[in-house]
Design a protein around this motif. Structure first.
Motif, PDB file in Angstrom:
ATOM      1  N   THR A  24       2.310   7.490  -4.510  1.00  0.00           N
ATOM      2  CA  THR A  24       2.116   6.266  -4.225  1.00  0.00           C
ATOM      3  C   THR A  24       3.588   5.918  -5.546  1.00  0.00           C
ATOM      4  O   THR A  24       4.518   5.098  -4.743  1.00  0.00           O
ATOM      5  CB  THR A  24       1.801   4.921  -4.502  1.00  0.00           C
ATOM      6  N   TYR A 345      -2.323   4.793   6.488  1.00  0.00           N
ATOM      7  CA  TYR A 345      -3.894   4.788   6.569  1.00  0.00           C
ATOM      8  C   TYR A 345      -4.668   4.034   6.998  1.00  0.00           C
ATOM      9  O   TYR A 345      -5.164   4.094   5.485  1.00  0.00           O
ATOM     10  CB  TYR A 345      -2.170   3.384   5.789  1.00  0.00           C
ATOM     11  N   MET A 381      -3.830  -3.247  -1.701  1.00  0.00           N
ATOM     12  CA  MET A 381      -3.335  -2.301  -0.914  1.00  0.00           C
ATOM     13  C   MET A 381      -3.080  -2.562   0.790  1.00  0.00           C
ATOM     14  O   MET A 381      -2.192  -2.573   0.920  1.00  0.00           O
ATOM     15  CB  MET A 381      -4.686  -0.981  -0.587  1.00  0.00           C
ATOM     16  N   THR A 382      -4.059  -3.130   0.838  1.00  0.00           N
ATOM     17  CA  THR A 382      -3.767  -3.135   2.499  1.00  0.00           C
ATOM     18  C   THR A 382      -2.695  -4.256   3.050  1.00  0.00           C
ATOM     19  O   THR A 382      -1.942  -4.546   3.697  1.00  0.00           O
ATOM     20  CB  THR A 382      -5.314  -4.090   3.208  1.00  0.00           C
ATOM     21  N   SER A 384      -0.356  -5.612   1.143  1.00  0.00           N
ATOM     22  CA  SER A 384       0.872  -4.760   0.820  1.00  0.00           C
ATOM     23  C   SER A 384       1.281  -3.609   1.526  1.00  0.00           C
ATOM     24  O   SER A 384       2.494  -3.424   2.205  1.00  0.00           O
ATOM     25  CB  SER A 384       1.278  -3.788  -0.077  1.00  0.00           C
ATOM     26  N   MET A 385       0.142  -2.698   2.125  1.00  0.00           N
ATOM     27  CA  MET A 385       0.605  -1.635   3.117  1.00  0.00           C
ATOM     28  C   MET A 385       1.137  -2.464   4.782  1.00  0.00           C
ATOM     29  O   MET A 385       1.976  -2.146   5.725  1.00  0.00           O
ATOM     30  CB  MET A 385      -0.289  -0.725   3.638  1.00  0.00           C
ATOM     31  N   PHE A 432       2.034  -2.492  -2.855  1.00  0.00           N
ATOM     32  CA  PHE A 432       0.420  -1.484  -3.189  1.00  0.00           C
ATOM     33  C   PHE A 432       0.584  -0.476  -4.110  1.00  0.00           C
ATOM     34  O   PHE A 432      -1.345   0.367  -4.381  1.00  0.00           O
ATOM     35  CB  PHE A 432       1.790  -0.459  -1.894  1.00  0.00           C
TER      36      PHE A 432
END
Lengths: 463, 221
Positions: A24, A345, A381-382, A384-385, A432
């Motif tokens: 990352t 991802y 995370m999700t 942002s991704m 993220f």
């Protein structure tokens, strides 16, 4: 956890989690280099190599850890050889460490990669499989030791199950498909042809088979659903993954100098690739609905999220540009980058994260753990991704239109018209990173801190 | 369907599709060499330099790679070989707008890399990359613009936002150099007119073409 030797999984998980953080951080550096190429002494090619190699290695380490957990449990036996597993782990860590040092050295001194006896000592200069030839053999050896250990464990009790059979079948396929990347060809067309055998038959073949087997295992573990039903659907899912995925390789053979019939083969079969992934989503929801007893809410949540984002990232984001008529214009643009990010991802990052949350409490010997940090990390995370992928998709659409359709120069489009997309991508990249930071923290704390009242109540209700 | 039936479907179905894939692979391998030019020693050494410098770590080729720098599949079709050789050895000296670093590519390696890239540019790629719609439309021009299009000037130069970035932007070429004779002598001998220029000489243009093109260039203000 039923067997002491399953603890070896934790070594691999720790290695995976640390590399996830590294991946990352270098990913954010690479994103900044899109705006400011000279930001660091290491050029973009080295940073990107680190970004994608760290990804492949940590996912493989996570899948190996998961396998070391699943196989003893399914075989109802201790692992064949714990010392061999430890040796395999440390040998892998050492080899990966050497390869990483080599990349950095090459970044500081590109001439250091001059061939020695016809072999580039630091990097093969081939995307994803940059690891030099000597490292290829070490990696192959490591995977073979890993396979031998697990297959011997299965032979000890001969307690065959569909899940472990499919899991090991996927791993054998993965090992064999590493070999087409291990020879030199003078023709760049043939080079790319065999290279896709490795890349495509890994991520849209062997890895998806492994994912199907692990999804069945996770659903069984957290909902207590009957094995026979789960295994039947697993066979159908992984079957369709390979029926569509093997010939779907053809969507990489449209424009590299291969015959025209691949446009038909690739177009038809790769368009069907999302079907088994949708079946997995349905499977996850059906199992949850029919078996209301959930022992690990966060685990089930992540397993289902993996199935959904596998379908969206690998399936939908792939199918939009897989037809040759569309791909002719989008091939080689940022659309591919967007697909790559969401597919990896959804299909594999969330798979390994879900496996960790489902097996780690057993390894650490706890029945309940604090779940709130895990949820927070998932959402950071999700979300942002998803926004990273939307910015890259936008950049890809602008690039397709302006460069491919209108004929503006690559450099102009990248530097001027897509600038704000790159800036937003960096910002979401930090979001993220925050999510990954929470996940890494949670990984080290899970089961080692007092359980809060809220989480305990959850566990009670479930019981 | 029974579990055993589902399992057999998975195993034998997968083997069936893999065998088809193998047969197609076998057939493709027989056809590939006929679809590409001959691989000379220089082309092979160029490919080895391509791997040595990890070019794919930034660029794409046949559309596959890192999406950070331009695709190089057909680069020799659009850019003069002399420019490419000078550029590879010292990118920013040749084109100040470039983001490519000095990698230590020697002149002899540059020569072989260009041979390799010339090989890829002549591979039959089923029509990829397609010609941009606007570029195809602009061909129907007359006068100086037609000369500009005919000799591929837009591969390296921008006018009004459209074109390549290897050479200077010509949108205001007339304001910078209002004298048509300057343009004629520059086209005939670029390095003699602008010091350090990597542009190839265009002395093969006819007198009419020279006149039309220089008039077009001075009209850009």
């Amino acid at each position: 956890m039923k067997y002491e030797s399953q603890k070896i999984a934790q070594n691999f998980y720790t290695f995976a989690v640390v590399l996830f953080l590294v991946q990352t951080v270098v990913g954010i550096i690479a994103a900044i280099q899109f705006i400011w190429p000279d930001v660091l002494i290491l050029n973009f090619n080295i940073i990107r190599t680190l970004h994608i190699n760290a990804l492949v290695v940590w996912l493989l380490a996570g899948l190996m850890g998961a396998t070391y957990y699943v196989v003893p449990e399914e075989s109802q036996s201790e692992l064949w050889s714990v010392p061999l597993a430890h040796f395999q782990f440390w040998a892998t860590v050492a080899a990966v460490g050497l390869v990483i040092l080599g990349y950095v050295w090459m970044g500081l001194n590109p001439q250091a990669n001059s061939p020695i006896f016809g072999i580039n000592p630091l990097s093969e200069g081939r995307e994803y499989i940059e690891a030099p030839r000597w490292a290829d053999w070490l990696i192959a050896l490591s995977v073979i030791l890993f396979l031998v250990n697990n297959v011997m464990t299965m032979f000890k009790t001969k307690h065959w199950t569909g899940i472990q059979g499919t899991l090991v079948g996927g791993l054998v396929f993965l090992t064999l498909m590493y070999l087409p990347g291990m020879f030199y060809t003078k023709s760049m067309v043939k080079d790319q042809f065999w290279w896709w055998w490795v890349i495509h038959l890994w991520v849209e073949g062997a890895w998806e088979v492994i994912a199907g087997a692990l999804l069945a295992f996770m659903l069984m573990k957290v909902t207590n659903a009957p094995r026979a039903v789960l295994e039947k659907w697993m066979y159908i899912e992984v079957g369709f993954v390979l029926f569509t995925g093997i010939l779907g390789t053809g969507h990489h053979y449209y424009w590299i100098g291969t015959p025209g019939y691949w446009l038909w083969v690739g177009g038809i079969f790769s368009s069907l690739e999302p079907v088994p992934l949708l079946l997995m989503v349905w499977d996850a929801f059906r199992t949850t609905r029919e078996n209301r007893v959930v022992s690990n809410k966060l685990g089930l949540f992540l397993a289902t999220a993996h199935a959904i984002f596998n379908f969206v990232g690998a399936g939908l984001w792939g199918v939009i540009h897989t037809l040759p008529q569309v791909n002719k214009w989008t091939h080689g643009t940022q659309i591919t980058t967007a697909h790559g990010h969401l597919a990896f991802y959804g299909a594999y990052v969330l798979l390994v994260v879900a496996m960790i949350y489902i097996t780690l409490p057993h390894i650490r010997g706890v029945t309940e753990y604090n779940q709130s940090r895990g949820y927070r990390s998932f959402w950071w995370m999700t979300v942002s991704m998803v926004f990273i992928v939307l910015t890259i998709t936008g950049a890809g659409m602008v690039q397709t239109y302006m460069e491919r359709l209108l004929g503006l120069d690559y450099v102009t489009v990248k530097g001027t018209y897509n600038l704000w997309f790159w800036i937003f991508r960096v910002l979401f990249g930090f979001g993220f990173l925050y999510g990954v930071g929470l996940f890494v923290l949670d990984y080290f704390r899970l089961g080692r801190e007092p359980v809060t009242v809220a989480s305990a109540r959850f566990a009670e209700k479930a019981a | 369907m029974s579990n055993k039936g589902a399992r057999n479907l998975f195993i034998f179905g997968s083997i069936f599709f893999f065998l088809i894939f193998l047969a197609l692979t076998f057939d493709t391998m027989k056809q590939i060499d006929a679809r590409s030019p001959e691989i000379t020693e220089a082309v092979n050494e160029g490919k080895q330099a391509w791997h040595k410098y990890d070019c794919i770590g930034c660029h794409t080729i046949f559309g596959n790679g890192s999406y950070f720098a331009p695709d190089l599949t057909k680069v020799t079709r659009d850019k003069p070989a002399g420019y490419l050789k000078a550029f590879l050895v010292n990118p920013r000296k040749t084109n100040p707008n470039s983001a490519m670093p000095v990698l230590g590519i020697t002149p002899s390696e540059a020569e072989k890399l260009v041979a390799f890239l010339d090989w890829t540019s002549r591979v039959d790629t089923n029509g990829w990359p397609p010609e941009p719609v606007l570029a195809a439309m602009r061909k129907a021009q007359t006068g100086g613009i037609a000369v500009y299009q005919k000799h591929g000037c837009a591969s390296c130069h921008i006018i009004g936002g459209v074109g390549g970035t290897s050479g200077p932007d010509l949108s205001k070429a007339g304001a910078r150099h209002p004298n048509p004779d300057w343009h004629v002598s520059h086209l005939k001998n670029p390095a003699g007119t602008v010091q350090g220029s990597a542009m190839p000489a265009y002395e093969h243009l006819t007198d009419d073409e020279m006149k039309l093109l220089s008039e077009y260039l001075i009209s850009l203000k």
